[in-house]
Motif scaffolding. Structure first.
Motif, PDB file in Angstrom:
ATOM      1  N   ARG A   1     -26.055  43.145 -40.685  1.00 38.38           N
ATOM      2  CA  ARG A   1     -27.129  43.957 -40.095  1.00 38.38           C
ATOM      3  C   ARG A   1     -28.364  43.094 -39.850  1.00 38.38           C
ATOM      4  O   ARG A   1     -28.985  43.148 -38.787  1.00 38.38           O
ATOM      5  N   ALA A   2     -28.732  42.278 -40.827  1.00 36.28           N
ATOM      6  CA  ALA A   2     -29.901  41.406 -40.681  1.00 36.28           C
ATOM      7  C   ALA A   2     -29.696  40.370 -39.574  1.00 36.28           C
ATOM      8  O   ALA A   2     -30.627  40.054 -38.835  1.00 36.28           O
ATOM      9  N   ALA A   3     -28.485  39.859 -39.448  1.00 34.20           N
ATOM     10  CA  ALA A   3     -28.200  38.857 -38.420  1.00 34.20           C
ATOM     11  C   ALA A   3     -28.155  39.471 -37.021  1.00 34.20           C
ATOM     12  O   ALA A   3     -28.584  38.836 -36.046  1.00 34.20           O
ATOM     13  N   LEU A   4     -27.656  40.691 -36.917  1.00 32.38           N
ATOM     14  CA  LEU A   4     -27.463  41.312 -35.600  1.00 32.38           C
ATOM     15  C   LEU A   4     -28.665  42.118 -35.116  1.00 32.38           C
ATOM     16  O   LEU A   4     -28.826  42.329 -33.910  1.00 32.38           O
ATOM     17  N   ALA A   5     -29.516  42.572 -36.027  1.00 30.98           N
ATOM     18  CA  ALA A   5     -30.644  43.435 -35.647  1.00 30.98           C
ATOM     19  C   ALA A   5     -31.574  42.819 -34.598  1.00 30.98           C
ATOM     20  O   ALA A   5     -32.014  43.529 -33.695  1.00 30.98           O
ATOM     21  N   PRO A   6     -31.879  41.515 -34.671  1.00 33.77           N
ATOM     22  CA  PRO A   6     -32.790  40.952 -33.661  1.00 33.77           C
ATOM     23  C   PRO A   6     -32.174  40.846 -32.260  1.00 33.77           C
ATOM     24  O   PRO A   6     -32.892  40.639 -31.289  1.00 33.77           O
ATOM     25  N   LEU A   7     -30.864  40.989 -32.170  1.00 32.80           N
ATOM     26  CA  LEU A   7     -30.189  40.847 -30.882  1.00 32.80           C
ATOM     27  C   LEU A   7     -30.184  42.163 -30.121  1.00 32.80           C
ATOM     28  O   LEU A   7     -30.159  43.233 -30.715  1.00 32.80           O
ATOM     29  N   GLY A   8     -30.178  42.056 -28.801  1.00 32.91           N
ATOM     30  CA  GLY A   8     -30.023  43.243 -27.969  1.00 32.91           C
ATOM     31  C   GLY A   8     -28.553  43.642 -27.920  1.00 32.91           C
ATOM     32  O   GLY A   8     -27.668  42.879 -28.332  1.00 32.91           O
ATOM     33  N   PRO A   9     -28.254  44.828 -27.402  1.00 31.35           N
ATOM     34  CA  PRO A   9     -26.862  45.292 -27.334  1.00 31.35           C
ATOM     35  C   PRO A   9     -25.928  44.328 -26.599  1.00 31.35           C
ATOM     36  O   PRO A   9     -24.808  44.084 -27.049  1.00 31.35           O
ATOM     37  N   ALA A  10     -26.383  43.754 -25.482  1.00 34.38           N
ATOM     38  CA  ALA A  10     -25.537  42.825 -24.729  1.00 34.38           C
ATOM     39  C   ALA A  10     -25.278  41.545 -25.531  1.00 34.38           C
ATOM     40  O   ALA A  10     -24.166  40.996 -25.504  1.00 34.38           O
ATOM     41  N   GLU A  11     -26.293  41.081 -26.259  1.00 36.29           N
ATOM     42  CA  GLU A  11     -26.121  39.884 -27.089  1.00 36.29           C
ATOM     43  C   GLU A  11     -25.163  40.163 -28.246  1.00 36.29           C
ATOM     44  O   GLU A  11     -24.337  39.317 -28.587  1.00 36.29           O
ATOM     45  N   ARG A  12     -25.291  41.341 -28.867  1.00 39.75           N
ATOM     46  CA  ARG A  12     -24.357  41.710 -29.932  1.00 39.75           C
ATOM     47  C   ARG A  12     -22.937  41.777 -29.389  1.00 39.75           C
ATOM     48  O   ARG A  12     -21.995  41.304 -30.034  1.00 39.75           O
ATOM     49  N   ARG A  13     -22.739  42.366 -28.207  1.00 39.17           N
ATOM     50  CA  ARG A  13     -21.411  42.454 -27.593  1.00 39.17           C
ATOM     51  C   ARG A  13     -20.861  41.050 -27.355  1.00 39.17           C
ATOM     52  O   ARG A  13     -19.705  40.767 -27.643  1.00 39.17           O
ATOM     53  N   MET A  14     -21.702  40.142 -26.842  1.00 40.59           N
ATOM     54  CA  MET A  14     -21.245  38.779 -26.591  1.00 40.59           C
ATOM     55  C   MET A  14     -20.859  38.084 -27.898  1.00 40.59           C
ATOM     56  O   MET A  14     -19.845  37.386 -27.965  1.00 40.59           O
ATOM     57  N   PHE A  15     -21.625  38.292 -28.937  1.00 41.55           N
ATOM     58  CA  PHE A  15     -21.324  37.682 -30.237  1.00 41.55           C
ATOM     59  C   PHE A  15     -19.983  38.187 -30.763  1.00 41.55           C
ATOM     60  O   PHE A  15     -19.135  37.403 -31.192  1.00 41.55           O
ATOM     61  N   ILE A  16     -19.795  39.497 -30.740  1.00 45.93           N
ATOM     62  CA  ILE A  16     -18.536  40.081 -31.208  1.00 45.93           C
ATOM     63  C   ILE A  16     -17.365  39.592 -30.359  1.00 45.93           C
ATOM     64  O   ILE A  16     -16.314  39.216 -30.894  1.00 45.93           O
ATOM     65  N   ASP A  17     -17.542  39.587 -29.054  1.00 49.91           N
ATOM     66  CA  ASP A  17     -16.477  39.116 -28.162  1.00 49.91           C
ATOM     67  C   ASP A  17     -16.152  37.641 -28.412  1.00 49.91           C
ATOM     68  O   ASP A  17     -14.993  37.234 -28.348  1.00 49.91           O
ATOM     69  N   THR A  18     -17.177  36.851 -28.706  1.00 56.07           N
ATOM     70  CA  THR A  18     -16.968  35.423 -28.986  1.00 56.07           C
ATOM     71  C   THR A  18     -16.163  35.236 -30.272  1.00 56.07           C
ATOM     72  O   THR A  18     -15.214  34.442 -30.312  1.00 56.07           O
ATOM     73  N   LEU A  19     -16.523  35.974 -31.326  1.00 57.82           N
ATOM     74  CA  LEU A  19     -15.754  35.879 -32.573  1.00 57.82           C
ATOM     75  C   LEU A  19     -14.312  36.337 -32.360  1.00 57.82           C
ATOM     76  O   LEU A  19     -13.378  35.730 -32.890  1.00 57.82           O
ATOM     77  N   ALA A  20     -14.123  37.395 -31.591  1.00 57.32           N
ATOM     78  CA  ALA A  20     -12.769  37.886 -31.313  1.00 57.32           C
ATOM     79  C   ALA A  20     -11.968  36.848 -30.521  1.00 57.32           C
ATOM     80  O   ALA A  20     -10.795  36.611 -30.802  1.00 57.32           O
ATOM     81  N   ALA A  21     -12.604  36.196 -29.548  1.00 60.42           N
ATOM     82  CA  ALA A  21     -11.923  35.163 -28.764  1.00 60.42           C
ATOM     83  C   ALA A  21     -11.542  33.975 -29.649  1.00 60.42           C
ATOM     84  O   ALA A  21     -10.459  33.399 -29.506  1.00 60.42           O
TER      85      ALA A  21
END
Length: 159
Positions: free
Chosen positions: A129-149
């Motif tokens: 939560r602390a790591a993701l809170a500063p990010l916008g929704p699109a940035e969070r989606r990109m981060f999650i998609d990157t980890l999944a890839a």
């Protein structure tokens, strides 16, 4: 390895620098995650990583049916049913009849185990939560998609 930046005016490391950084960071993250102690009252239950995912869904999203859990975990309902049965025998989960459909069973964490599970899973959730809170929704989606890839890339390399 190339150190040429992709695109113009980007304010971040090039791909090779990012890979080097992540190759150092990922083992530290995994090591820290492995050092998170399972609460004493849960330690004897031999919980596997798949149990952690199931418990996280129940903790954060509340009681659910076996089919709902199976869809979220991307496994067969029979697999979830076996895990639920195992954890129910250990006093971690309980099944209740769905008042809207008596044929359907709803799974939840027992009141006796809820605090221990919340303390165990909550620590990691707080860090995310602390790591993701500063990010916008699109940035969070990109981060999650990157980890999944990345995870899919490791799986492909195993085959």
């Amino acid at each position: 390895m190339s150190t040429e930046r992709e695109g113009s005016g980007t304010a971040g490391p090039d791909v090779d620098d990012a890979v080097r950084t992540l190759l150092l960071l990922m083992p530290r993250m995994v090591g820290r995650a492995k050092r998170v102690k399972v609460p004493e009252e849960l330690a004897s239950l031999t919980l596997a990583p798949r149990h952690l995912s199931l418990l996280a869904y129940l903790l954060f999203d509340g009681p659910q049916s076996v089919n709902e859990l199976a869809a979220r975990l991307e496994v067969a309902p029979t697999t979830v049913s076996l895990m639920v049965g195992d954890l129910a025998k250990k006093g971690v989960l309980e099944r209740h009849e769905d008042p809207a459909d008596r044929r359907r069973k709803i799974v939840s964490i027992t009141q006796e185990r809820r605090a221990a599970i919340d303390g165990w899973i909550g620590r990691g959730a707080g860090a995310w939560r602390a790591a993701l809170a500063p990010l916008g929704p699109a940035e969070r989606r990109m981060f999650i998609d990157t980890l999944a890839a990345y995870e899919h890339g490791l799986a492909d390399a195993e085959e």
